[in-house]
Design an enzyme around this catalytic site. Structure first.
Site, PDB file in Angstrom:
ATOM      1  N   HIS A 179      15.849 -48.284 -17.772  1.00 40.56           N
ATOM      2  CA  HIS A 179      16.627 -49.286 -18.492  1.00 40.56           C
ATOM      3  C   HIS A 179      15.793 -50.040 -19.533  1.00 40.56           C
ATOM      4  O   HIS A 179      15.872 -51.269 -19.645  1.00 40.56           O
ATOM      5  CB  HIS A 179      17.293 -50.256 -17.514  1.00 40.56           C
ATOM      6  CG  HIS A 179      18.495 -49.653 -16.831  1.00 40.56           C
ATOM      7  ND1 HIS A 179      18.505 -48.361 -16.356  1.00 40.56           N
ATOM      8  CD2 HIS A 179      19.723 -50.155 -16.553  1.00 40.56           C
ATOM      9  CE1 HIS A 179      19.691 -48.106 -15.814  1.00 40.56           C
ATOM     10  NE2 HIS A 179      20.445 -49.170 -15.920  1.00 40.56           N
ATOM     11  N   ARG A 235      16.646 -41.061 -18.479  1.00 38.57           N
ATOM     12  CA  ARG A 235      16.419 -41.200 -17.023  1.00 38.57           C
ATOM     13  C   ARG A 235      16.682 -39.884 -16.291  1.00 38.57           C
ATOM     14  O   ARG A 235      16.095 -39.622 -15.253  1.00 38.57           O
ATOM     15  CB  ARG A 235      17.259 -42.345 -16.440  1.00 38.57           C
ATOM     16  CG  ARG A 235      18.743 -42.221 -16.643  1.00 38.57           C
ATOM     17  CD  ARG A 235      19.480 -43.378 -15.976  1.00 38.57           C
ATOM     18  NE  ARG A 235      20.838 -43.515 -16.515  1.00 38.57           N
ATOM     19  CZ  ARG A 235      21.812 -44.170 -15.903  1.00 38.57           C
ATOM     20  NH1 ARG A 235      21.590 -44.763 -14.757  1.00 38.57           N
ATOM     21  NH2 ARG A 235      23.003 -44.267 -16.450  1.00 38.57           N
ATOM     22  N   SER A 239      20.590 -45.161  -9.733  1.00 37.13           N
ATOM     23  CA  SER A 239      20.527 -45.481 -11.154  1.00 37.13           C
ATOM     24  C   SER A 239      19.286 -44.903 -11.840  1.00 37.13           C
ATOM     25  O   SER A 239      19.352 -44.450 -12.977  1.00 37.13           O
ATOM     26  CB  SER A 239      20.561 -47.000 -11.328  1.00 37.13           C
ATOM     27  OG  SER A 239      20.481 -47.335 -12.682  1.00 37.13           O
ATOM     28  N   ARG A 241      18.735 -45.975 -20.198  1.00 40.05           N
ATOM     29  CA  ARG A 241      19.932 -45.759 -19.398  1.00 40.05           C
ATOM     30  C   ARG A 241      20.952 -44.828 -20.060  1.00 40.05           C
ATOM     31  O   ARG A 241      21.516 -43.958 -19.415  1.00 40.05           O
ATOM     32  CB  ARG A 241      20.612 -47.113 -19.163  1.00 40.05           C
ATOM     33  CG  ARG A 241      21.886 -47.024 -18.375  1.00 40.05           C
ATOM     34  CD  ARG A 241      22.582 -48.386 -18.260  1.00 40.05           C
ATOM     35  NE  ARG A 241      23.698 -48.305 -17.326  1.00 40.05           N
ATOM     36  CZ  ARG A 241      24.880 -47.819 -17.636  1.00 40.05           C
ATOM     37  NH1 ARG A 241      25.115 -47.360 -18.858  1.00 40.05           N
ATOM     38  NH2 ARG A 241      25.850 -47.763 -16.722  1.00 40.05           N
ATOM     39  N   ASP A 289      25.290 -54.963 -19.203  1.00 43.17           N
ATOM     40  CA  ASP A 289      24.598 -55.815 -18.233  1.00 43.17           C
ATOM     41  C   ASP A 289      23.969 -57.050 -18.890  1.00 43.17           C
ATOM     42  O   ASP A 289      23.681 -58.040 -18.227  1.00 43.17           O
ATOM     43  CB  ASP A 289      23.513 -55.019 -17.499  1.00 43.17           C
ATOM     44  CG  ASP A 289      24.078 -54.282 -16.290  1.00 43.17           C
ATOM     45  OD1 ASP A 289      25.222 -54.578 -15.905  1.00 43.17           O
ATOM     46  OD2 ASP A 289      23.372 -53.413 -15.756  1.00 43.17           O
ATOM     47  N   GLU A 312       9.805 -55.729  -5.516  1.00 39.23           N
ATOM     48  CA  GLU A 312       9.005 -54.989  -6.504  1.00 39.23           C
ATOM     49  C   GLU A 312       7.511 -55.227  -6.340  1.00 39.23           C
ATOM     50  O   GLU A 312       6.705 -54.313  -6.506  1.00 39.23           O
ATOM     51  CB  GLU A 312       9.440 -55.382  -7.929  1.00 39.23           C
ATOM     52  CG  GLU A 312      10.864 -54.971  -8.273  1.00 39.23           C
ATOM     53  CD  GLU A 312      11.919 -55.897  -7.695  1.00 39.23           C
ATOM     54  OE1 GLU A 312      11.562 -57.013  -7.230  1.00 39.23           O
ATOM     55  OE2 GLU A 312      13.107 -55.522  -7.691  1.00 39.23           O
TER      56      GLU A 312
END
Lengths: 315, 273
Positions: free
Chosen positions: A106, A7, A34, A164, A114, A55
């Site tokens: 991610h 990322r 993030s 991530r 998560d 989204e």
């Protein structure tokens, strides 16, 4: 070895594009920190739009921007963009071939703690089935930066998948990168490991382990899943006679599926597939999960041994 | 830009109604009901409001029209051909193999279509994107978006409503074709969208309510919207599904059913008197 999340490569790529391409616009859905789009936001606030936690609206807005000649990069987690906004991607963007770049962060089980809801494991399948779509899964931060820049200079809808966690940076700035052209990282004659994303590093490690037992494995970085480098796959099948695919993604419809489709229609050879086997993930550390879901160099090594046995004694 | 007087517009509306019925009859399928309800809204837009050049569909300064309710493309194709985008005769190719007039709009097939649509709820987001681009590029074009009333049941519409208000997109003008019918029946029975005016107002939109078949009210609403600053505008147009054909008016069954030859003849007789 330097460790860095892919990322970060995306964030750096956007910063570069901010400087060089005034048509690039970045959109996010409340995950700017993030996904690293906040780096672009700080430098180019007038070309950044937070669409909030919406989204579907973000993809539609991007479609409008593309219709007006902009190059929008929409960014959020892979699960939310590829899944929730799939119809918007299909009917509004892909059907019309709009120049929208979809960045799915991610990707993979390495999202870790998560858990299953946030571990995107289906984007390759979901995007690969769409006509006009280009799909890139870079292997490290440097390649992700290159892919980001390359996609801005390429006309048409495209999906970029990145992850991530910090993973090894093992390519260099000077390595070539062309959308649709796979990279043979190591030559070999006994079998070929075809991989995409950060797991490519595990494939290289597996090749080293195999080498110790006198097995020569070719390793291909298949960073573009669509259009896939059919030529390299068939060359590998013909020259090495056995294939192992490796991906941090569902095998069903994923890289494994894509490679198998090419092989069974043209030059069938034994194939073993490393990836998620039709199941959801769970919470854990990235290392624990890689072990539990069979995504390490050791698992690739075992798959290679198995495929070599099948190659030696075809049923 | 052509500007027609009221009488001329009335005549064009008759021709557009006839087009819609002839096209769907020939195709043997299609969506006449929600096309007929939007005839006046589209006629005023294409002939008296849009700043466009039908001979030059890619003109960068043009106003954009987004048909969010893609199934109503017969009315759009009719407005486009009658304003000069393509020959009127081509209308009869609707829904046929190799036709540029696909069953739902395909922008790659037909120049002048601003987007492909057919999956409901997406047009307002697309309009916002075009409007944001206009603001960035300091262009003066406006973006018009026609939505169905049943379509407002899609959550994305309200996501987009928030986006347009948040970014103060006063170059966006949404139009709701409020004919109160959807496939499964009356909108208020399937899933009520009322109170509509208050909903849009609470989303920080400028709201204009009109009779969607009154040419003067329609024109005035578009003009009023042009003057609104710092806010997007929505025109809630009360309409009649199947308007202009007595046996189609207010009958949900004509949402997605084509007339047969006999019905077409009867309808044309009513329209032209």
């Amino acid at each position: 070895m330097e460790m860095k999340p892919t990322r970060d490569g995306y964030g750096e790529g956007l910063l570069e594009l901010g400087k060089t391409n005034p048509q690039v616009i970045v959109l996010d859905a409340d995950l700017a920190k993030s996904t690293r789009t906040d780096w672009f936001m700080k430098e180019y606030p007038h070309r950044f739009f937070d669409i909030g936690i919406a989204e579907q609206d973000m993809l539609g807005t991007a479609a409008g921007l593309a219709l007006a000649g902009k190059i929008p990069f929409v960014t959020t987690y892979g699960v939310f963009v590829a899944g929730r906004a799939w119809d918007q991607i299909r009917t509004t963007i892909s059907y019309a071939g709009l120049n929208v770049k979809i960045a799915g962060a991610h990707g993979g089980i390495s999202v870790g703690a998560d858990g299953a809801t946030h571990q995107a494991l289906e984007e390759i399948t979901l995007m690969r089935v769409l006509p006009n779509m280009t799909l890139v899964v870079p292997c490290d931060a440097i390649e992700t930066k290159k892919a980001t820049i390359a996609l801005a200079n390429f006309k048409g809808p495209a999906y970029l998948r990145f992850a991530r966690e910090a993973t090894p940076v093992f390519t260099s700035e000077s390595d070539p990168f062309q959308i649709g052209e796979s990279i043979t990282l190591k030559d070999g004659k006994d079998l070929t490991i075809i991989a995409c994303g950060p797991i490519v590093f595990e494939a290289l490690t597996a090749a080293k382990i195999l080498n110790q037992s006198g097995i020569s494995a070719r390793v291909i970085n298949m960073h573009t899943i669509k259009p896939i480098d059919k030529e390299a796959i068939l060359k590998a099948a013909k020259e090495t006679g056995a294939i192992v695919t490796a991906e941090e993604h569902q095998i069903l419809g994923g890289l494994g599926g894509a490679v198998a489709e090419i092989l069974v229609q043209n030059h069938p050879v034994p194939v073993e597939m490393i990836g998620i086997k039709d199941t959801f993930g769970e919470s854990g550390t990235p290392e624990e999960l890689a072990e539990r879901y069979g995504l390490t160099a050791n698992h690739i090594n075992i798959a290679a041994q198995k495929v070599l046995k099948r190659k030696a004694s075809p049923q | 830009m052509v500007v027609l007087n009221e009488k001329q517009l009335q005549e064009i509306c008759k021709d557009m109604r006839a087009d819609i019925l002839r096209m769907t009859e020939r195709a043997g399928s299609g969506h006449p009901g929600g096309s007929l309800s939007a005839v006046e809204l589209m006629a005023v837009l294409y002939f008296n409001v849009l700043n466009h050049k039908p001979q030059e569909p890619g003109w960068s300064e043009r106003d954009r029209f987004i048909l969010s309710k893609g199934h109503a493309c017969p009315v759009l194709y009719s407005a486009m051909s009658r304003s000069g985008y393509f020959p009127v005769e081509e209308l009869l190719t609707l829904r046929q193999l190799d036709s540029r007039l696909q069953g739902h709009p395909n922008m790659k097939a037909l120049p002048g279509l601003e987007c492909s649509s057919g999956s409901l709820g997406q047009g307002l987001s697309i309009s916002n994107g075009l409007a944001i681009a206009a603001k960035i590029d300091k262009k003066n074009y406006r973006v018009y978006c026609l939505m169905g009333d049943g379509e407002l049941q899609e959550g994305q519409v309200w996501e987009a409503a928030m986006t347009a208000a948040h970014y103060k997109l006063d170059n966006v003008c949404a139009i709701v074709d409020y004919n109160n019918l959807q496939i499964d029946g009356k909108v208020e029975d399937v899933k009520n969208i009322a109170p509509l005016k208050e909903k849009w107002q609470s989303f920080n939109w400028h709201v204009i309510e009109i009779d969607g078949h009154d040419l003067i009210q329609i024109f005035q609403a578009y003009e009023e919207a042009k003057g609104v600053k710092k806010k997007p505008t929505v025109i809630i147009a009360r309409t009649i599904k199947g308007k202009g054909v007595s046996f189609m008016e207010n009958v949900a069954g004509w949402h997605g059913k084509a007339p047969n030859k006999k019905e077409l003849e009867a309808a044309l007789k009513e329209i032209y008197g």
